[in-house]
Write a protein that holds these residues in place. Structure first.
Motif, PDB file in Angstrom:
ATOM      1  N   PHE A  38       3.359  30.359 -17.168  1.00 54.75           N
ATOM      2  CA  PHE A  38       2.332  31.257 -16.647  1.00 54.75           C
ATOM      3  C   PHE A  38       2.332  31.311 -15.125  1.00 54.75           C
ATOM      4  CE2 PHE A  38       0.577  29.699 -20.705  1.00 54.75           C
ATOM      5  CZ  PHE A  38       0.572  30.903 -21.391  1.00 54.75           C
ATOM      6  N   GLY A  39       3.185  30.524 -14.472  1.00 56.37           N
ATOM      7  CA  GLY A  39       3.270  30.535 -13.017  1.00 56.37           C
ATOM      8  C   GLY A  39       2.133  29.794 -12.328  1.00 56.37           C
ATOM      9  N   ALA A  40       1.473  28.889 -13.023  1.00 54.09           N
ATOM     10  CA  ALA A  40       0.335  28.171 -12.441  1.00 54.09           C
ATOM     11  C   ALA A  40       0.743  27.351 -11.223  1.00 54.09           C
ATOM     12  CB  ALA A  40      -0.304  27.266 -13.493  1.00 54.09           C
ATOM     13  N   HIS A  41       1.931  26.770 -11.244  1.00 54.33           N
ATOM     14  CA  HIS A  41       2.395  25.982 -10.110  1.00 54.33           C
ATOM     15  C   HIS A  41       2.608  26.861  -8.886  1.00 54.33           C
ATOM     16  CE1 HIS A  41       5.888  27.427 -12.282  1.00 54.33           C
ATOM     17  NE2 HIS A  41       6.637  27.236 -11.204  1.00 54.33           N
ATOM     18  N   ARG A  42       3.045  28.100  -9.089  1.00 52.14           N
ATOM     19  CA  ARG A  42       3.222  29.028  -7.963  1.00 52.14           C
ATOM     20  C   ARG A  42       1.871  29.452  -7.390  1.00 52.14           C
ATOM     21  NH1 ARG A  42       8.180  31.755  -6.930  1.00 52.14           N
ATOM     22  NH2 ARG A  42       9.834  30.845  -8.173  1.00 52.14           N
ATOM     23  N   ASP A  91       1.887  31.027  -3.732  1.00 49.46           N
ATOM     24  CA  ASP A  91       2.925  32.064  -3.823  1.00 49.46           C
ATOM     25  C   ASP A  91       2.510  33.118  -4.851  1.00 49.46           C
ATOM     26  OD1 ASP A  91       5.226  33.484  -3.566  1.00 49.46           O
ATOM     27  OD2 ASP A  91       6.540  31.949  -4.403  1.00 49.46           O
ATOM     28  N   TRP A  92       1.516  33.919  -4.496  1.00 50.41           N
ATOM     29  CA  TRP A  92       0.957  34.911  -5.416  1.00 50.41           C
ATOM     30  C   TRP A  92       1.913  36.053  -5.722  1.00 50.41           C
ATOM     31  CZ3 TRP A  92      -3.302  33.896  -8.024  1.00 50.41           C
ATOM     32  CH2 TRP A  92      -4.127  32.887  -7.545  1.00 50.41           C
ATOM     33  N   ARG A  93       2.792  36.372  -4.780  1.00 49.39           N
ATOM     34  CA  ARG A  93       3.696  37.513  -4.984  1.00 49.39           C
ATOM     35  C   ARG A  93       4.644  37.310  -6.165  1.00 49.39           C
ATOM     36  NH1 ARG A  93       5.356  38.848   1.213  1.00 49.39           N
ATOM     37  NH2 ARG A  93       3.278  39.483   1.863  1.00 49.39           N
ATOM     38  N   THR A  94       5.012  36.085  -6.423  1.00 48.33           N
ATOM     39  CA  THR A  94       5.896  35.837  -7.567  1.00 48.33           C
ATOM     40  C   THR A  94       5.150  35.233  -8.748  1.00 48.33           C
ATOM     41  OG1 THR A  94       6.534  33.711  -6.633  1.00 48.33           O
ATOM     42  CG2 THR A  94       7.977  35.591  -6.181  1.00 48.33           C
ATOM     43  N   ALA A  95       3.951  34.725  -8.519  1.00 48.69           N
ATOM     44  CA  ALA A  95       3.179  34.149  -9.619  1.00 48.69           C
ATOM     45  C   ALA A  95       2.720  35.221 -10.598  1.00 48.69           C
ATOM     46  CB  ALA A  95       1.982  33.380  -9.076  1.00 48.69           C
ATOM     47  N   VAL A  96       2.315  36.371 -10.087  1.00 48.37           N
ATOM     48  CA  VAL A  96       1.825  37.439 -10.964  1.00 48.37           C
ATOM     49  C   VAL A  96       2.942  37.964 -11.881  1.00 48.37           C
ATOM     50  CG1 VAL A  96       0.852  39.768 -11.001  1.00 48.37           C
ATOM     51  CG2 VAL A  96      -0.078  38.050  -9.437  1.00 48.37           C
ATOM     52  N   PRO A  97       4.123  38.320 -11.342  1.00 49.04           N
ATOM     53  CA  PRO A  97       5.189  38.755 -12.272  1.00 49.04           C
ATOM     54  C   PRO A  97       5.620  37.652 -13.235  1.00 49.04           C
ATOM     55  CG  PRO A  97       5.782  39.295 -10.008  1.00 49.04           C
ATOM     56  CD  PRO A  97       4.531  38.494  -9.958  1.00 49.04           C
ATOM     57  N   MET A  98       5.560  36.418 -12.774  1.00 51.30           N
ATOM     58  CA  MET A  98       5.936  35.320 -13.653  1.00 51.30           C
ATOM     59  C   MET A  98       4.938  35.206 -14.807  1.00 51.30           C
ATOM     60  SD  MET A  98       6.837  31.501 -12.506  1.00 51.30           S
ATOM     61  CE  MET A  98       7.878  30.501 -13.516  1.00 51.30           C
TER      62      MET A  98
END
Length: 88
Positions: free
Chosen positions: A42-46, A51-58
């Motif tokens: 889910f990109g929680a570590h990002r 690093d929101w720009r890659t967390a959302v697509p992840m």
């Protein structure tokens, strides 16, 4: 009398009309690793590292079905070093 003190040139962070960048607080490596282990797809570590720009697509792709998340496990140590030193 003429003032001869040196005045630094404005930079991107201090240019007129721009707000200075906020200081980033140090991030806990333990928290980042636990987020990667349990919520990595889910990109929680990002999100935690800012690093929101890659967390959302992840999040939307579930870490490209886990492949992106596994690759992040390889480079998470370097990402933690950058987040604690303030470099991007």
């Amino acid at each position: 009398m003429h003032d001869t003190r040196c005045v630094p040139a404005p930079t991107a962070a201090t240019a007129p009309g721009r707000a200075p960048r906020p200081q980033r607080s140090p991030k806990s490596p333990t928290t980042a690793w636990l987020l990667w282990i349990f919520l990595g797809v889910f990109g929680a570590h990002r999100c935690y590292l800012g690093d929101w720009r890659t967390a959302v697509p992840m999040t939307l792709t579930l870490g490209l079905l886990g492949v992106w998340s596994l690759a992040d496990g390889v480079v998470l140590g370097r990402r933690l070093d950058r987040s604690t030193t303030g470099r991007r």
